[in-house]
Design a protein around this motif. Structure first.
Motif, short mmCIF file in Angstrom:
data_model
loop_
_atom_site.label_atom_id
_atom_site.label_comp_id
_atom_site.label_asym_id
_atom_site.label_seq_id
_atom_site.Cartn_x
_atom_site.Cartn_y
_atom_site.Cartn_z
N TRP A 90 37.48 37.97 39.84
CA TRP A 90 38.05 37.25 39.06
C TRP A 90 37.65 35.58 39.04
N PHE A 91 37.49 34.78 38.15
CA PHE A 91 37.65 33.31 38.53
C PHE A 91 38.36 32.69 37.47
N PRO A 92 38.93 31.56 37.70
CA PRO A 92 39.60 30.63 36.68
C PRO A 92 38.81 30.47 35.39
N SER A 93 39.87 30.37 34.60
CA SER A 93 39.10 30.20 33.08
C SER A 93 40.08 29.34 32.32
N ASN A 94 39.52 28.61 31.50
CA ASN A 94 40.25 27.65 30.61
C ASN A 94 40.53 28.26 29.10
N LEU B 95 48.36 30.50 34.83
CA LEU B 95 46.92 30.96 35.28
C LEU B 95 46.31 31.99 34.55
N THR B 96 45.04 31.70 34.25
CA THR B 96 44.16 32.44 33.48
C THR B 96 42.88 32.78 34.40
N LEU B 97 42.39 33.91 34.33
CA LEU B 97 41.47 34.63 35.16
C LEU B 97 40.41 35.26 33.95
N GLU B 98 39.07 34.96 34.46
CA GLU B 98 38.13 35.78 33.75
C GLU B 98 36.97 36.49 34.24
N PRO C 78 33.69 39.02 27.68
CA PRO C 78 34.70 38.26 28.51
C PRO C 78 35.94 38.91 28.58
N LEU C 79 36.62 39.19 29.64
CA LEU C 79 37.91 39.64 29.95
C LEU C 79 38.87 38.42 30.65
N LEU C 80 40.01 38.53 30.11
CA LEU C 80 40.84 37.38 30.69
C LEU C 80 42.11 38.13 30.98
N PHE C 81 42.66 37.84 32.06
CA PHE C 81 44.21 38.06 32.70
C PHE C 81 44.84 36.87 32.86
#
Lengths: 220, 379
Positions: free
Chosen positions: A43-47, A121-124, A194-197
């Protein structure tokens, strides 16, 4: 008549596998491939995701650099982190060993001058495999007892491409819970989608994404 | 002396009051500032006793607490425990284990039925289990680290925990099933005990608890950081109870204890000149601090005073006082080789202003230090 019956059976024998094949993939051209959709070490941070979660509030904050984690950080590539009994390490998110699982743990700490509150926090990551129309995808998450802010609301979400498949909200305070969902894909999603958590409005708590799997086809 | 015994028992008990599922007294492998992980002694493990607790069954996404398990040791003589090792089949979030006399948690036939046994699995509340009573009646035995599948606790060579005859090991367990299906899981506990003649050091407990906590509330929604301490001079105890002019002891094990608003714990020796030597330090750790073996043991180097301090981050609108579920604590238990059992409380809380980091500082006075020699034959 006999000849017609034979012809009819031959036609049926020819068509039946095609029909079954068609049913099993619900219109897709490639057979489903059950298994993990995410790798919790990736996972990595995402906007991204504003259309689902709304814009981050003005006071949103999240310290993404782990603090006092010299013993553990950088996290071992592709592996989960096994913390000792009294870790000083503070990290907003970490792939953590939990039983035989590698979970994505989202930790939060209250605001202080070294440990800012992480409240948004949003991770991708890209999906590990293709999803075919009709596939069932199971998302399993957990949060611990939520204590603050009161009154408040916690939100956990999981997005696959253009669909929010998990949209969980709970009023704080609350006990632990295991939000989960089995979602039936309405269309194909290629591998790499793309997947977002996403987690927001959390106090000094722990959230986790346990696993996301494309389920095997249900047997009759 | 009887009054002292009662008072100390109360203090030791209060120190470890259960706090529902949140307290975690016991031992673990990792030391604080004082030393390395507690793999004390040789690396080998000789199993003297072994027990597999009954498997526990969890449904998918089930989390359990209020489940206690007991193991009747049946020992007619004291056991001198140097090492404890646990292995489990997953799902054990954490568990806290104590040794208690057999009479402490007898089956409650009314609630459990006539077939309930002293050894087995039972609802903690059915037998009135609390870590308060368990710690006071016997002592801490083992604390499983969060979700650890296997774990070793070991004291340094020569040191051992004395388990009295006819003891029972009792644990309060907290299980969490994150698998996608039901889970059946058991814990196996192995003990390495040594003959009495091989024990040079019988460990005895020190415990402080800050009774007069007043943790300041959040201001305008911004959590308030604070720290509260207590410090006691042990000179008189060593003189009166052991006839020693010098305060001289080693600390082998420390358990700090606070609740969900706690974020840090520190235990330090304090010399006459005010210099400080940290024994054990936890920071950035919200809730559930876990005990640690100090290996090698840490000597006080003549320091007469012992100081404990907890850091808090209060995000509520209320001043937090000492209490259980919705209160806070700042306690510790330490095992030493002093041959003294010591208990003390922090009283008369005083605000000392704000430190250079903007943290509100509070100090409490040391209430009466209560103690007695653990082993009169060892003076």
């Amino acid at each position: 008549m006999v000849g017609g019956d034979m012809l009819s059976r031959s036609f049926a024998a020819l068509c039946l596998p095609l029909v079954l094949c068609s049913c099993s993939s619900s219109g897709g051209s490639v057979a489903s491939n059950p298994g993990p959709l995410v790798d919790n070490t990736q996972w990595f941070p995402s906007n991204k995701g504003e259309e689902f979660f709304g814009p981050p509030p003005d006071d949103s904050a999240c310290e993404l650099t782990p603090i006092d984690c010299e013993e553990y950080f950088p996290w071992p590539e592709g592996e989960c982190v096994q913390f000792g009994p009294n870790p000083s390490c503070v990290a907003a998110y970490v792939p953590e060993c939990l039983d035989s699982f590698t979970v994505l743990a989202v930790y939060t700490r209250m605001r202080d001058d070294r440990v800012p509150l992480c409240n948004w926090l949003t991770l991708e990551q890209p999906s590990l495999r293709a999803i075919r129309a009709g596939d069932r995808v199971e998302v399993r998450a957990r949060h611990s007892q939520l204590t603050a802010p009161v009154p408040g609301e916690a939100h956990i979400a999981f997005v696959i491409g253009d669909e929010q498949v998990l949209d969980y909200s709970v009023t704080i305070p609350t006990d632990f819970e295991f939000p989960d969902v089995v979602w039936a894909a309405p269309k194909d999603y290629p591998g790499g989608t793309p997947l977002l958590f996403h987690v927001d409005n959390h106090g000094q708590n722990e959230y986790m994404l346990i696993e996301v799997n494309v389920l095997p086809e249900a047997r009759e | 002396m009887p009054m002292r015994l009662i008072a100390l028992s109360t203090i030791l008990g209060l120190l470890l009051i259960a706090c529902g599922e949140s307290s975690t007294p016991g031992f673990s492998e990792t030391a604080g500032a004082g030393g390395n992980a507690g793999g004390g002694g040789s690396g080998e493990f000789t199993t003297t006793l072994s027990h597999t607790y009954e498997p526990q069954m969890l449904e998918r996404a089930e989390e359990t607490s209020d489940v206690c398990q007991s193991w009747v040791l049946g020992n007619e003589e004291p056991l001198y425990v140097r090492k404890v090792r646990q292995t489990n089949e997953g799902g054990w979030h954490h568990s806290n284990w104590f040794f208690v006399p057999e009479a402490t948690y007898r089956p409650n036939e009314q609630l459990e039925g006539p077939d309930a046994q002293l050894e087995g699995t039972w609802r903690c509340s059915d037998r009135g289990f609390s870590e308060y009573i368990a710690a006071a009646a016997g002592g801490v035995f083992f604390a499983q680290s969060t979700q650890a599948l296997d774990e070793l606790q070991a004291f340094p060579d020569g040191a051992a925990l004395e388990i009295p005859p006819r003891s029972v090991i009792v644990g309060s367990t907290h299980l969490l099933n994150i698998t996608a299906g039901p889970l059946e899981t058991a814990m196996t506990m192995e003990v390495e005990a040594v003959p009495a003649e091989e024990v040079q050091i019988r460990l005895t407990p020190f415990s402080f608890f800050i009774d007069d906590l007043a943790i300041p509330p959040a201001v305008d929604g911004v959590p308030t950081r604070s720290r509260t301490s207590m410090m006691c001079d042990l000179t008189e105890s060593f003189q009166e109870l052991l006839g020693k002019d010098e305060v001289d002891y080693n600390i082998y094990y420390v358990l700090g204890h606070y609740h969900q608003w706690g974020s840090a714990f520190n235990l330090s020796f304090v010399q006459e000149d005010g210099s400080v030597q940290t024994v054990f330090d936890i920071k950035n750790k919200i809730g559930e601090p876990i005990g640690s073996i100090i290996d090698p043991p840490m000597n006080n180097r003549g320091a007469p005073r012992l100081r404990s301090e907890c850091g808090f981050i209060n995000n509520t609108d209320e001043t937090l006082r000492r209490g259980f579920q919705y209160g806070e604590m700042c306690d510790f238990l330490a095992y030493t080789d002093s041959n003294l059992k010591i208990g003390a409380s922090g009283v008369n809380n005083q605000a000392m202003g704000v430190d250079e980091d903007g943290i509100a500082v509070f100090e409490t006075d040391c209430g009466p230090v209560i103690g007695f020699p653990a082993y009169p034959d060892e003076r």
